[in-house]
Design an enzyme around this catalytic site. Sequence first.
Site, PDB file in Angstrom:
ATOM      1  CD  GLN A 116      74.656  11.604  84.030  1.00  0.00           C
ATOM      2  OE1 GLN A 116      73.985  11.830  85.023  1.00  0.00           O
ATOM      3  NE2 GLN A 116      74.276  10.739  83.100  1.00  0.00           N
ATOM      4  NE  ARG A 258      54.243  18.062  50.275  1.00  0.00           N
ATOM      5  CZ  ARG A 258      55.325  17.466  50.691  1.00  0.00           C
ATOM      6  NH1 ARG A 258      56.280  18.159  51.272  1.00  0.00           N
ATOM      7  NH2 ARG A 258      55.484  16.188  50.518  1.00  0.00           N
ATOM      8  CB  VAL A 389      55.582  15.307  61.785  1.00  0.00           C
ATOM      9  CG1 VAL A 389      56.283  16.020  60.639  1.00  0.00           C
ATOM     10  CG2 VAL A 389      55.089  16.323  62.821  1.00  0.00           C
ATOM     11  CG  PHE A 474      55.739  15.221  54.180  1.00  0.00           C
ATOM     12  CD1 PHE A 474      54.364  15.373  54.036  1.00  0.00           C
ATOM     13  CD2 PHE A 474      56.508  16.366  54.336  1.00  0.00           C
ATOM     14  CE1 PHE A 474      53.782  16.635  54.041  1.00  0.00           C
ATOM     15  CE2 PHE A 474      55.941  17.625  54.343  1.00  0.00           C
ATOM     16  CZ  PHE A 474      54.563  17.757  54.202  1.00  0.00           C
ATOM     17  CB  ILE A 475      61.344  12.959  52.808  1.00  0.00           C
ATOM     18  CG1 ILE A 475      61.122  13.369  54.256  1.00  0.00           C
ATOM     19  CG2 ILE A 475      62.687  13.486  52.297  1.00  0.00           C
ATOM     20  CD1 ILE A 475      60.877  14.838  54.483  1.00  0.00           C
ATOM     21  CD  GLU A 478      59.554  18.027  51.599  1.00  0.00           C
ATOM     22  OE1 GLU A 478      58.818  18.723  52.301  1.00  0.00           O
ATOM     23  OE2 GLU A 478      60.679  17.636  51.975  1.00  0.00           O
TER      24      GLU A 478
HETATM   25  P1  FAD Z   1      50.529  30.213  64.900  1.00  0.00           P
HETATM   26  O1  FAD Z   1      51.789  30.181  64.134  1.00  0.00           O
HETATM   27  O2  FAD Z   1      50.572  29.803  66.318  1.00  0.00           O
HETATM   28  O3  FAD Z   1      49.939  31.679  64.777  1.00  0.00           O
HETATM   29  C1  FAD Z   1      48.783  32.065  65.462  1.00  0.00           C
HETATM   30  C2  FAD Z   1      48.611  33.567  65.398  1.00  0.00           C
HETATM   31  O4  FAD Z   1      47.410  33.906  66.076  1.00  0.00           O
HETATM   32  C3  FAD Z   1      49.734  34.340  66.076  1.00  0.00           C
HETATM   33  O5  FAD Z   1      50.145  35.411  65.262  1.00  0.00           O
HETATM   34  C4  FAD Z   1      49.089  34.833  67.384  1.00  0.00           C
HETATM   35  O6  FAD Z   1      49.627  36.054  67.843  1.00  0.00           O
HETATM   36  C5  FAD Z   1      47.660  34.992  66.962  1.00  0.00           C
HETATM   37  N1  FAD Z   1      46.668  34.910  68.028  1.00  0.00           N
HETATM   38  C6  FAD Z   1      46.670  34.094  69.108  1.00  0.00           C
HETATM   39  N2  FAD Z   1      45.557  34.294  69.850  1.00  0.00           N
HETATM   40  C7  FAD Z   1      44.832  35.226  69.210  1.00  0.00           C
HETATM   41  C8  FAD Z   1      43.569  35.827  69.465  1.00  0.00           C
HETATM   42  N3  FAD Z   1      42.838  35.501  70.541  1.00  0.00           N
HETATM   43  N4  FAD Z   1      43.111  36.734  68.587  1.00  0.00           N
HETATM   44  C9  FAD Z   1      43.847  37.108  67.497  1.00  0.00           C
HETATM   45  N5  FAD Z   1      45.052  36.571  67.217  1.00  0.00           N
HETATM   46  C10 FAD Z   1      45.531  35.630  68.051  1.00  0.00           C
HETATM   47  N6  FAD Z   1      50.002  24.464  57.632  1.00  0.00           N
HETATM   48  C11 FAD Z   1      49.308  24.895  56.581  1.00  0.00           C
HETATM   49  O7  FAD Z   1      48.424  25.743  56.743  1.00  0.00           O
HETATM   50  N7  FAD Z   1      49.561  24.370  55.333  1.00  0.00           N
HETATM   51  C12 FAD Z   1      50.468  23.377  55.111  1.00  0.00           C
HETATM   52  O8  FAD Z   1      50.659  22.892  53.997  1.00  0.00           O
HETATM   53  C13 FAD Z   1      51.173  22.878  56.253  1.00  0.00           C
HETATM   54  N8  FAD Z   1      52.048  21.845  56.131  1.00  0.00           N
HETATM   55  C14 FAD Z   1      52.493  21.234  57.262  1.00  0.00           C
HETATM   56  C15 FAD Z   1      53.142  20.003  57.151  1.00  0.00           C
HETATM   57  C16 FAD Z   1      53.485  19.298  58.272  1.00  0.00           C
HETATM   58  C17 FAD Z   1      54.150  17.959  58.128  1.00  0.00           C
HETATM   59  C18 FAD Z   1      53.195  19.826  59.550  1.00  0.00           C
HETATM   60  C19 FAD Z   1      53.528  19.072  60.784  1.00  0.00           C
HETATM   61  C20 FAD Z   1      52.573  21.066  59.681  1.00  0.00           C
HETATM   62  C21 FAD Z   1      52.201  21.783  58.544  1.00  0.00           C
HETATM   63  N9  FAD Z   1      51.514  22.987  58.629  1.00  0.00           N
HETATM   64  C22 FAD Z   1      50.889  23.462  57.514  1.00  0.00           C
HETATM   65  C23 FAD Z   1      51.407  23.764  59.881  1.00  0.00           C
HETATM   66  C24 FAD Z   1      52.310  25.015  59.761  1.00  0.00           C
HETATM   67  O9  FAD Z   1      53.663  24.622  59.805  1.00  0.00           O
HETATM   68  C25 FAD Z   1      52.052  26.088  60.851  1.00  0.00           C
HETATM   69  O10 FAD Z   1      52.379  25.586  62.099  1.00  0.00           O
HETATM   70  C26 FAD Z   1      50.616  26.565  60.902  1.00  0.00           C
HETATM   71  O11 FAD Z   1      50.177  26.925  59.620  1.00  0.00           O
HETATM   72  C27 FAD Z   1      50.538  27.786  61.823  1.00  0.00           C
HETATM   73  O12 FAD Z   1      49.194  27.976  62.133  1.00  0.00           O
HETATM   74  P2  FAD Z   1      48.717  29.322  62.793  1.00  0.00           P
HETATM   75  O13 FAD Z   1      49.196  30.443  61.948  1.00  0.00           O
HETATM   76  O14 FAD Z   1      47.264  29.159  63.008  1.00  0.00           O
HETATM   77  O15 FAD Z   1      49.406  29.287  64.224  1.00  0.00           O
END
Ligand code: FAD
Length: 583
Positions: A116, A258, A389, A474-475, A478
């Site tokens: 392992q 989406r 998801v 979901f797929i 698509e």
């Molecule tokens: P993050 O990617 O974590 O970004 C957060 C940001 O905030 C970073 O840049 C960080 O530096 C900043 N930050 C952190 N703390 C602070 C603070 N205190 N002050 C200022 N800035 C800060 N999402 C959608 O919106 N639409 C969709 O259609 C969609 N489809 C999806 C489908 C599935 C099946 C799944 C599972 C998820 C889906 N998502 C969708 C989610 C998407 O993939 C992203 O994960 C999500 O949009 C990212 O969100 P976010 O930008 O808030 O988070």
Amino acid sequence: MSEKIKASIAMLKVLQDWKVENVYGLPGGSFNTTMRALESEKENINYIQVRHEEVGALAAAAEAKLTGKVGVVFGSAGPGATHLFNGLYDAQQDHVPVLALIGQVASSAMNMDSFQEMNENPMFADVSVYNRTVMTPESLPRVIDQAIRTAYQYKGVAVVTIPNDYGWMDIDMDSYYASGHNYSSPILPEPDDSKIKDALALIKEAKRPVLFAGIGTKGATDEVIAFSEHFKMPVIITAINKGTVPDSYRANLGSTYRVATKPADEAIEAADLVVFAGADLPFAQTKKILKPNMKFIQIDIDASKIGKRHAVDVALLSDAKKTLARFVELDGAPVESRPFFDATIEDMANWREYLKKFEDKTTTPLQPAAVFKEINKHATGDDIFAIDVGNVTMNSLRYLDMNPKQKFTTSALFATMGYGMGAAIAAKSAFPDRQVFNLVGDGAFAMVVQDLLTQVKYKQHVINVVFSNQHFGFIQDEQEDEGQPFYGIDFNDADWAQVGNAMGAVGIPVSTHDELVAAFEKAESIEGPVVIDVKITDERAIPVEDLAVDPKRFSAEEIAAFRKRYEAEDLLVLDDLIEKYSK
Ligand code: FAD
């Protein structure tokens, strides 16, 4: 002479200093000395035995997302280690601190193709912010301390590989110390007033501004709403940020693209200015959500994110909560009214009415919306929703009626199926007094169903709701959008309620509306885990990212066919509403 302590017990003392309460994993021969230490420290640290390491890693990631504290998982050498990857990538991509302890053969057997044995460091290089093999028993607790500090600092995964023989060796008590009690969250950068004034000038000129609130606004509920009301800007949230703004807030339009609402997709299409606060939307450019001609004000604490998704007019390298509050303080009187704001509010109210039509349906097979109506009815106010998801992600975003005391967690960027099971186990382990739902499709449930045994073992009252339609929905959607034949997306049904019963949970099969209502009532009175297996329709939900309602782009026949298929005859169009309020 210094008192002695076993190296792995010293390691667990370090974890305790970092306020680690739960460690998830499944033992293997190469981890036995740590298991021995976990046994001897069992009054101080909970070992939660999972039935697959992937679920353990997802639980650790989810615990970190839910609590803000480092999540801890282990896997033994070889297969135990490789099984961790999905959970570790989930933590990496959603930026949370996780410590993975990896078993290794004894130091004397290393590097000789032992049973392992793998060369673990290169394997974990990509997923981790810290990735080391312990070289002496004395350094084990100090390496763990360093690993956790690094995981917090870089919001990522720290991997520590531990040769098994080191764990039960004596080290000097005074050869290590722990630094967790000294840790305090970094002071977040303060907003720059002169830049806010530049941004205010842009906001004054804008006709259709939108606040795009990502997870970086978590904890800033009041500031987001005050900003929205002051500047009369509707709020769009990223999917992962569900719950920060109550769904009852009139100008919360939900998410774009989406898993979206129709008003959010229409509003971002119409917007001439976006305040992008604590967000990093992955679809921004690939799906053309953020148009090149929009004005763009970005607030982020990470300089590497500024300009990543759109060219920036004003960059604010500061904490979103403080910055949004400062905008309101620095501005004068609130904007009295804005036709675009009023139009989006009416659009959202109309969308909610549209959704209600499906929530109220009592047809067989059941509508997912009808199931969410029961979930909302039985929510207690501080529930935790572990969301898997697939289409269940979209339906949860659309139909859960959340307030900021509740918690929503999903595998947001890595989007791994099977997330809900580990997340629900973590939610119940970290918050035993809260009601926990695992909302999951039948495809994802089949991937991790073995860990229902974990919920049973620890008597966790998790309400597992399996949305069962024998399709990777979901797929399938698509494939339809891409004009492909449906292929490989259907699978065999299973009686998940019976599976639940066989594993020691209480299974409740649901096919009709009466059974649905009765199932949720019964679930409340059960102490351990429940599996509600709901047979739902396979009909597609409205694809709001591709609305065929605009007469400028679609023929009357296409619009009529779209409205008929999705029962959308009464759905309003934002452009018409903007015109109405602009008169
Ligand atoms: P993050 O990617 O974590 O970004 C957060 C940001 O905030 C970073 O840049 C960080 O530096 C900043 N930050 C952190 N703390 C602070 C603070 N205190 N002050 C200022 N800035 C800060 N999402 C959608 O919106 N639409 C969709 O259609 C969609 N489809 C999806 C489908 C599935 C099946 C799944 C599972 C998820 C889906 N998502 C969708 C989610 C998407 O993939 C992203 O994960 C999500 O949009 C990212 O969100 P976010 O930008 O808030 O988070």
